[in-house]
Design a protein around this motif. Structure first.
Motif, PDB file in Angstrom:
ATOM      1  N   LYS A  82       0.847  -1.187   0.000  1.00 21.76           N
ATOM      2  CA  LYS A  82       0.000   0.000   0.000  1.00 21.76           C
ATOM      3  C   LYS A  82       0.886   1.242   0.000  1.00 21.76           C
ATOM      4  O   LYS A  82       1.838   1.340   0.776  1.00 21.76           O
ATOM      5  N   GLY A  83       0.587   2.173  -0.887  1.00 24.13           N
ATOM      6  CA  GLY A  83       1.377   3.391  -0.989  1.00 24.13           C
ATOM      7  C   GLY A  83       2.610   3.277  -1.857  1.00 24.13           C
ATOM      8  O   GLY A  83       3.430   4.200  -1.885  1.00 24.13           O
ATOM      9  N   ALA A  84       2.753   2.165  -2.575  1.00 24.56           N
ATOM     10  CA  ALA A  84       3.937   1.965  -3.412  1.00 24.56           C
ATOM     11  C   ALA A  84       3.997   3.009  -4.538  1.00 24.56           C
ATOM     12  O   ALA A  84       2.980   3.552  -4.968  1.00 24.56           O
ATOM     13  N   SER A  85       5.219   3.245  -5.013  1.00 20.93           N
ATOM     14  CA  SER A  85       5.443   4.149  -6.133  1.00 20.93           C
ATOM     15  C   SER A  85       5.949   3.352  -7.328  1.00 20.93           C
ATOM     16  O   SER A  85       6.933   2.619  -7.219  1.00 20.93           O
ATOM     17  N   VAL A  86       5.271   3.495  -8.460  1.00 22.52           N
ATOM     18  CA  VAL A  86       5.688   2.847  -9.702  1.00 22.52           C
ATOM     19  C   VAL A  86       6.081   3.927 -10.702  1.00 22.52           C
ATOM     20  O   VAL A  86       5.334   4.878 -10.933  1.00 22.52           O
ATOM     21  N   ILE A  87       7.272   3.777 -11.269  1.00 21.50           N
ATOM     22  CA  ILE A  87       7.817   4.757 -12.209  1.00 21.50           C
ATOM     23  C   ILE A  87       8.007   4.075 -13.555  1.00 21.50           C
ATOM     24  O   ILE A  87       8.688   3.043 -13.643  1.00 21.50           O
ATOM     25  N   LEU A  88       7.422   4.626 -14.597  1.00 25.37           N
ATOM     26  CA  LEU A  88       7.560   4.085 -15.943  1.00 25.37           C
ATOM     27  C   LEU A  88       8.497   4.985 -16.747  1.00 25.37           C
ATOM     28  O   LEU A  88       8.423   6.217 -16.651  1.00 25.37           O
ATOM     29  N   ASN A  89       9.359   4.374 -17.539  1.00 28.63           N
ATOM     30  CA  ASN A  89      10.325   5.123 -18.335  1.00 28.63           C
ATOM     31  C   ASN A  89       9.747   5.394 -19.718  1.00 28.63           C
ATOM     32  O   ASN A  89       9.510   4.472 -20.498  1.00 28.63           O
ATOM     33  N   THR A  90       9.513   6.667 -20.018  1.00 22.48           N
ATOM     34  CA  THR A  90       8.989   7.055 -21.332  1.00 22.48           C
ATOM     35  C   THR A  90      10.111   7.731 -22.124  1.00 22.48           C
ATOM     36  O   THR A  90      11.237   7.281 -22.096  1.00 22.48           O
ATOM     37  N   SER A  91       9.828   8.806 -22.819  1.00 19.24           N
ATOM     38  CA  SER A  91      10.865   9.511 -23.578  1.00 19.24           C
ATOM     39  C   SER A  91      10.330  10.835 -24.091  1.00 19.24           C
ATOM     40  O   SER A  91       9.141  10.949 -24.427  1.00 19.24           O
ATOM     41  N   PHE A  92      11.228  11.811 -24.174  1.00 15.76           N
ATOM     42  CA  PHE A  92      10.824  13.109 -24.713  1.00 15.76           C
ATOM     43  C   PHE A  92      10.431  13.023 -26.181  1.00 15.76           C
ATOM     44  O   PHE A  92       9.705  13.883 -26.687  1.00 15.76           O
ATOM     45  N   VAL A  93      10.869  11.979 -26.897  1.00 14.99           N
ATOM     46  CA  VAL A  93      10.550  11.903 -28.328  1.00 14.99           C
ATOM     47  C   VAL A  93       9.062  11.675 -28.561  1.00 14.99           C
ATOM     48  O   VAL A  93       8.556  11.942 -29.653  1.00 14.99           O
ATOM     49  N   ALA A  94       8.342  11.205 -27.547  1.00 15.63           N
ATOM     50  CA  ALA A  94       6.893  11.044 -27.683  1.00 15.63           C
ATOM     51  C   ALA A  94       6.193  12.398 -27.757  1.00 15.63           C
ATOM     52  O   ALA A  94       5.044  12.479 -28.187  1.00 15.63           O
ATOM     53  N   GLN A  95       6.897  13.446 -27.344  1.00 14.96           N
ATOM     54  CA  GLN A  95       6.317  14.788 -27.359  1.00 14.96           C
ATOM     55  C   GLN A  95       6.809  15.640 -28.517  1.00 14.96           C
ATOM     56  O   GLN A  95       6.127  16.568 -28.933  1.00 14.96           O
ATOM     57  N   THR A  96       7.981  15.329 -29.048  1.00 17.09           N
ATOM     58  CA  THR A  96       8.596  16.222 -30.023  1.00 17.09           C
ATOM     59  C   THR A  96       8.244  15.902 -31.466  1.00 17.09           C
ATOM     60  O   THR A  96       8.211  16.798 -32.312  1.00 17.09           O
ATOM     61  N   GLY A  97       8.052  14.628 -31.794  1.00 11.95           N
ATOM     62  CA  GLY A  97       7.808  14.252 -33.177  1.00 11.95           C
ATOM     63  C   GLY A  97       8.999  14.460 -34.074  1.00 11.95           C
ATOM     64  O   GLY A  97       8.864  14.665 -35.280  1.00 11.95           O
TER      65      GLY A  97
ATOM     66  N   THR B 296       9.806   4.273 -31.800  1.00 10.82           N
ATOM     67  CA  THR B 296      10.115   4.419 -30.381  1.00 10.82           C
ATOM     68  C   THR B 296       9.198   5.452 -29.745  1.00 10.82           C
ATOM     69  O   THR B 296       8.699   5.254 -28.624  1.00 10.82           O
ATOM     70  N   ALA B 297       8.952   6.561 -30.436  1.00 15.81           N
ATOM     71  CA  ALA B 297       8.064   7.597 -29.910  1.00 15.81           C
ATOM     72  C   ALA B 297       6.666   7.042 -29.667  1.00 15.81           C
ATOM     73  O   ALA B 297       6.033   7.324 -28.643  1.00 15.81           O
ATOM     74  N   ALA B 298       6.167   6.235 -30.605  1.00 11.22           N
ATOM     75  CA  ALA B 298       4.836   5.657 -30.456  1.00 11.22           C
ATOM     76  C   ALA B 298       4.781   4.696 -29.275  1.00 11.22           C
ATOM     77  O   ALA B 298       3.809   4.676 -28.501  1.00 11.22           O
ATOM     78  N   ALA B 299       5.823   3.891 -29.123  1.00 10.33           N
ATOM     79  CA  ALA B 299       5.867   2.946 -28.006  1.00 10.33           C
ATOM     80  C   ALA B 299       5.893   3.684 -26.674  1.00 10.33           C
ATOM     81  O   ALA B 299       5.191   3.311 -25.719  1.00 10.33           O
ATOM     82  N   LYS B 300       6.691   4.733 -26.593  1.00 11.24           N
ATOM     83  CA  LYS B 300       6.793   5.475 -25.342  1.00 11.24           C
ATOM     84  C   LYS B 300       5.522   6.265 -25.053  1.00 11.24           C
ATOM     85  O   LYS B 300       5.161   6.479 -23.882  1.00 11.24           O
ATOM     86  N   ALA B 301       4.813   6.700 -26.107  1.00  8.86           N
ATOM     87  CA  ALA B 301       3.518   7.351 -25.898  1.00  8.86           C
ATOM     88  C   ALA B 301       2.523   6.364 -25.297  1.00  8.86           C
ATOM     89  O   ALA B 301       1.705   6.729 -24.439  1.00  8.86           O
ATOM     90  N   ALA B 302       2.602   5.105 -25.722  1.00  8.37           N
ATOM     91  CA  ALA B 302       1.742   4.072 -25.140  1.00  8.37           C
ATOM     92  C   ALA B 302       2.048   3.880 -23.659  1.00  8.37           C
ATOM     93  O   ALA B 302       1.143   3.732 -22.830  1.00  8.37           O
ATOM     94  N   VAL B 303       3.323   3.900 -23.312  1.00 10.90           N
ATOM     95  CA  VAL B 303       3.711   3.745 -21.905  1.00 10.90           C
ATOM     96  C   VAL B 303       3.213   4.938 -21.092  1.00 10.90           C
ATOM     97  O   VAL B 303       2.739   4.775 -19.954  1.00 10.90           O
ATOM     98  N   ARG B 304       3.285   6.126 -21.656  1.00 12.85           N
ATOM     99  CA  ARG B 304       2.747   7.309 -20.974  1.00 12.85           C
ATOM    100  C   ARG B 304       1.263   7.126 -20.695  1.00 12.85           C
ATOM    101  O   ARG B 304       0.770   7.464 -19.607  1.00 12.85           O
ATOM    102  N   SER B 305       0.545   6.571 -21.639  1.00  7.85           N
ATOM    103  CA  SER B 305      -0.882   6.330 -21.463  1.00  7.85           C
ATOM    104  C   SER B 305      -1.137   5.305 -20.363  1.00  7.85           C
ATOM    105  O   SER B 305      -2.082   5.442 -19.577  1.00  7.85           O
ATOM    106  N   LEU B 306      -0.290   4.291 -20.283  1.00  9.04           N
ATOM    107  CA  LEU B 306      -0.422   3.299 -19.215  1.00  9.04           C
ATOM    108  C   LEU B 306      -0.285   3.956 -17.843  1.00  9.04           C
ATOM    109  O   LEU B 306      -1.021   3.627 -16.904  1.00  9.04           O
ATOM    110  N   ALA B 307       0.651   4.870 -17.715  1.00  9.21           N
ATOM    111  CA  ALA B 307       0.845   5.556 -16.433  1.00  9.21           C
ATOM    112  C   ALA B 307      -0.421   6.297 -16.025  1.00  9.21           C
ATOM    113  O   ALA B 307      -0.820   6.271 -14.846  1.00  9.21           O
ATOM    114  N   ARG B 308      -1.070   6.964 -16.968  1.00  8.97           N
ATOM    115  CA  ARG B 308      -2.309   7.680 -16.658  1.00  8.97           C
ATOM    116  C   ARG B 308      -3.411   6.702 -16.241  1.00  8.97           C
ATOM    117  O   ARG B 308      -4.089   6.902 -15.226  1.00  8.97           O
TER     118      ARG B 308
END
Length: 248
Positions: free
Chosen positions: A127-142, A149-161
């Motif tokens: 309870k109260g654990a912290s999970v950190i997912l590694n994404t990338s700035f390339v998902a934002q820059t295009g 890689t950008a598409a894959a990291k955008a998917a990981v960003r969505s998982l975090a949400r």
């Protein structure tokens, strides 16, 4: 000792960002387990991390491997307070160069790997654990001809949400870190000559407002914040650590 008495799992923790983060977390009082695939470096990593660290073979693309990792971590630590799903793959991928093998490699390591890691450890997250997912700035820059890689990291960003809401009842926090252009061993896996690699690094540095590429330790300190109780009110966010590159 910001992580005193906390138990941590870091995937892809035998080199680069993962290894730097493991060292920092241990210095801050954590008990740490790292995973990797290249067993030839395990003995060196054990020496660097100390005898109390767990260095485990595990391919994040394999649910069987990750369940075995989770079982060993539970046996040693009893449960987990922090997970850094760091294992990933980045590779240049102009559209016409994408074949089935490259697609599967990048998507499986970056997306399937995160899903299988969390499936395996979920029963052991305290309870109260912290999970950190590694994404990338390339998902934002295009930019950078690295669309897959950008598409894959955008998917990981969505998982975090999504997971931030899914596990509110257990008070488990999900957040992401988006590294920028980092000077880590990952670049050496692009198959370039030493000279070409140096030129790539120089060109990348020119695109970064901070004037230089980042170091693995830059991400480790960001992960320390998200892992610690200091970020207890931070949920579902993405912390971008890119020297300002995504602002251009």
């Amino acid at each position: 000792m910001r992580l005193k008495n906390k138990s941590v799992l870091i995937t892809g923790g035998t080199s680069g960002i993962g290894l730097a983060t493991a060292k920092l977390f241990i210095a801050e009082g954590a008990r740490v387990a790292v995973t990797g695939r290249d067993e030839s470096v395990f003995e060196r990593v054990r020496v660097e991390l100390g005898e109390d660290a767990l260095v485990l073979r595990g391919d994040v693309r394999s649910i069987g491997d990750m369940r075995a990792v989770a079982a060993k971590v539970k046996e040693k630590f009893g449960g987990l307070d922090v997970v850094f799903a760091n294992a990933g793959r980045a590779f240049p991928s102009p559209l016409n160069d994408i074949d089935e093998e490259l697609y599967d490699d990048i998507m499986d390591i970056n997306v399937k790997g995160v899903v299988f890691t969390l499936q395996a450890v979920l029963p052991d997250l305290r309870k109260g654990a912290s999970v950190i997912l590694n994404t990338s700035f390339v998902a934002q820059t295009g930019k950078h001809g690295i669309s897959l890689t950008a598409a894959a990291k955008a998917a990981v960003r969505s998982l975090a949400r999504s997971w931030s809401y899914e596990f509110l009842d257990r008070q488990i926090r999900f957040n992401a870190i988006a590294p920028g252009a980092m000077d880590t061993p990952l670049l050496s896996k692009w198959g370039m000559s030493d000279e070409d690699l140096r030129n790539i690094k120089l060109e990348l540095a020119k695109t970064i407002p901070a004037g230089h590429m980042g170091k693995a330790e830059d991400i480790a300190y960001a992960a320390l914040y998200l892992a610690s109780d200091e970020s207890s009110y931070v949920v579902g966010t993405e912390l971008v650590v890119d020297g300002g590159a995504s602002q251009l």
